[in-house]
Design an enzyme around this catalytic site. Structure first.
Site, PDB file in Angstrom:
ATOM      1  N   ILE A  95       8.487 -11.271  -0.602  1.00 29.52           N
ATOM      2  CA  ILE A  95       7.163 -10.855  -0.148  1.00 29.52           C
ATOM      3  C   ILE A  95       6.383 -10.406  -1.369  1.00 29.52           C
ATOM      4  O   ILE A  95       6.966 -10.052  -2.399  1.00 29.52           O
ATOM      5  CB  ILE A  95       7.231  -9.733   0.917  1.00 29.52           C
ATOM      6  CG1 ILE A  95       8.053  -8.532   0.413  1.00 29.52           C
ATOM      7  CG2 ILE A  95       7.790 -10.266   2.221  1.00 29.52           C
ATOM      8  CD1 ILE A  95       8.137  -7.393   1.422  1.00 29.52           C
ATOM      9  N   ASP A  96       5.061 -10.421  -1.275  1.00 31.16           N
ATOM     10  CA  ASP A  96       4.218 -10.096  -2.419  1.00 31.16           C
ATOM     11  C   ASP A  96       4.429  -8.663  -2.894  1.00 31.16           C
ATOM     12  O   ASP A  96       4.885  -7.800  -2.130  1.00 31.16           O
ATOM     13  CB  ASP A  96       2.741 -10.280  -2.060  1.00 31.16           C
ATOM     14  CG  ASP A  96       2.395 -11.715  -1.720  1.00 31.16           C
ATOM     15  OD1 ASP A  96       3.083 -12.620  -2.230  1.00 31.16           O
ATOM     16  OD2 ASP A  96       1.460 -11.934  -0.933  1.00 31.16           O
ATOM     17  N   LYS A  97       4.066  -8.430  -4.122  1.00 31.31           N
ATOM     18  CA  LYS A  97       4.179  -7.102  -4.722  1.00 31.31           C
ATOM     19  C   LYS A  97       3.536  -6.031  -3.848  1.00 31.31           C
ATOM     20  O   LYS A  97       4.110  -4.957  -3.628  1.00 31.31           O
ATOM     21  CB  LYS A  97       3.527  -7.109  -6.106  1.00 31.31           C
ATOM     22  CG  LYS A  97       3.427  -5.740  -6.775  1.00 31.31           C
ATOM     23  CD  LYS A  97       2.663  -5.832  -8.086  1.00 31.31           C
ATOM     24  CE  LYS A  97       2.469  -4.456  -8.705  1.00 31.31           C
ATOM     25  NZ  LYS A  97       1.674  -4.518  -9.958  1.00 31.31           N
ATOM     26  N   ARG A 119      -2.055 -14.027   4.542  1.00 33.98           N
ATOM     27  CA  ARG A 119      -3.317 -13.714   3.876  1.00 33.98           C
ATOM     28  C   ARG A 119      -4.274 -14.910   3.940  1.00 33.98           C
ATOM     29  O   ARG A 119      -5.478 -14.752   4.201  1.00 33.98           O
ATOM     30  CB  ARG A 119      -3.048 -13.309   2.428  1.00 33.98           C
ATOM     31  CG  ARG A 119      -2.175 -12.067   2.307  1.00 33.98           C
ATOM     32  CD  ARG A 119      -1.642 -11.869   0.902  1.00 33.98           C
ATOM     33  NE  ARG A 119      -2.708 -11.619  -0.056  1.00 33.98           N
ATOM     34  CZ  ARG A 119      -2.512 -11.544  -1.374  1.00 33.98           C
ATOM     35  NH1 ARG A 119      -1.288 -11.734  -1.876  1.00 33.98           N
ATOM     36  NH2 ARG A 119      -3.524 -11.295  -2.183  1.00 33.98           N
TER      37      ARG A 119
END
Length: 318
Positions: free
Chosen positions: A145-147, A245
């Site tokens: 998953i993204d930062k 997103r």
């Protein structure tokens, strides 16, 4: 001039009015997720950044509106990733898998210029063994998953488990539910976004809905509506880069705080998308029984909801 055969990735984008005047290194650090400022500065110094087709080697260069910036990412040097005594919340662990609750702001695995402080560094300290299918830099990592996305991740402790978990992701049989705050009011109580995703042809830093891209399916359900925001649950059927997103932005409801896909201005100032991986379920690689885990909304997310509710109360009084 660098050797083009040594390049593993390339990005190109045009500077807009909002970012005019910013230092080149500061701007690139913000826009390139997972790359440290020191690494960006080294890229500039070594001639890997072009502005308007000319090499720029000063980190203090002030970018201008309509500047075309090209970033070339060279192959990483071979090195061992070190174990680091970093706290990470372990939700569950046995001989085959680890379920972690990643905090917002932590990068999942090392990348050029960012070889420490990641979830992988923490896992190497905690676990005696991790799968090696994804190599030295990403041991145990089945998905990411993204930062700036918080929440649950499954980690494989051996290759048998890794193959089983990866297969479930591929055939869409695992459960991954996220909680998000999006701009605007979604009219429908629930819906499905079935649109292919690929690199944005006009901006390599972004993903986008692109005809001919990879199949991407997101199911969403409204949990609560506010005056200018909606709290939603998003369930992934596929798992593309930035999928939630991109899809929510595509239907004109981008995530709060999303500087890449969201609006330039928001009634609530926040940087870092409001997205939390709340539920994770899969068939255990050894027992063959379905198991599911849930996590509480983190403090940053709860505070955002409180701010939204406070705005609503103020407006209702007016």
């Amino acid at each position: 001039m660098f050797d083009i055969n040594n390049i593993i990735d390339q990005f190109e984008f045009i500077i807009d009015t909002e970012n005019e005047g910013k230092r080149l290194d500061v701007f690139l650090t913000k826009i390139l997720d997972g790359y440290s400022r020191n690494y960006i500065q080294k890229l500039i110094k070594d001639g890997y950044i072009n502005v308007n087709s000319k090499v720029v080697t000063t980190k203090k260069y002030a970018i201008k509106e309509n500047d075309t910036v090209e970033i070339f990412i060279p192959k990483p040097v071979n090195l061992d990733v070190e174990a680091e005594d970093i706290f990470v919340e372990i939700v569950y662990e046995d001989d085959d898998v680890i379920i972690v609750n990643k905090p917002q702001g932590m990068v999942v695995h090392p990348a050029p210029g960012n070889y420490s402080g990641t979830l992988v560094n923490a896992l190497l300290f905690h676990a005696k063994s991790l799968s090696n299918i994804n190599g030295v830099v990403r041991p145990g990592i089945v998905h990411r998953i993204d930062k700036d996305t918080s929440g649950l991740l499954m980690i494989a402790k051996n290759n048998k488990s890794h193959n089983s978990l990866a297969a479930q992701l591929k055939d869409h049989s695992s459960t991954r539910k996220y909680i998000a705050i999006v701009h605007g009011n979604i009219v429908e109580d629930q819906g499905t976004i079935d649109k292919p995703i690929a690199r944005n042809p006009k901006n390599r830093l972004k993903m986008a809905v692109v005809e001919g891209g990879r199949e991407s399916v997101t199911h969403y359900k409204v949990l609560k509506r506010y005056q200018t925001f909606t709290l939603v649950e998003c369930q992934l059927e596929t798992g593309r880069t930035h999928q939630i997103r991109v899809h929510m932005s595509y239907i004109n409801h981008p995530l709060l705080g999303d500087n890449l896909y969201g609006p330039k201005n928001s009634k609530i100032k926040y940087s870092g998308q409001a997205l939390h991986a709340k539920t994770l379920g899969f068939v255990h690689p050894t027992t063959n029984k379905y198991i599911e885990f849930n996590s509480e909304l983190p403090e940053y997310f709860v505070e955002l909801i409180k701010k939204i509710e406070a705005i609503n109360k103020i407006r209702n009084k007016e």
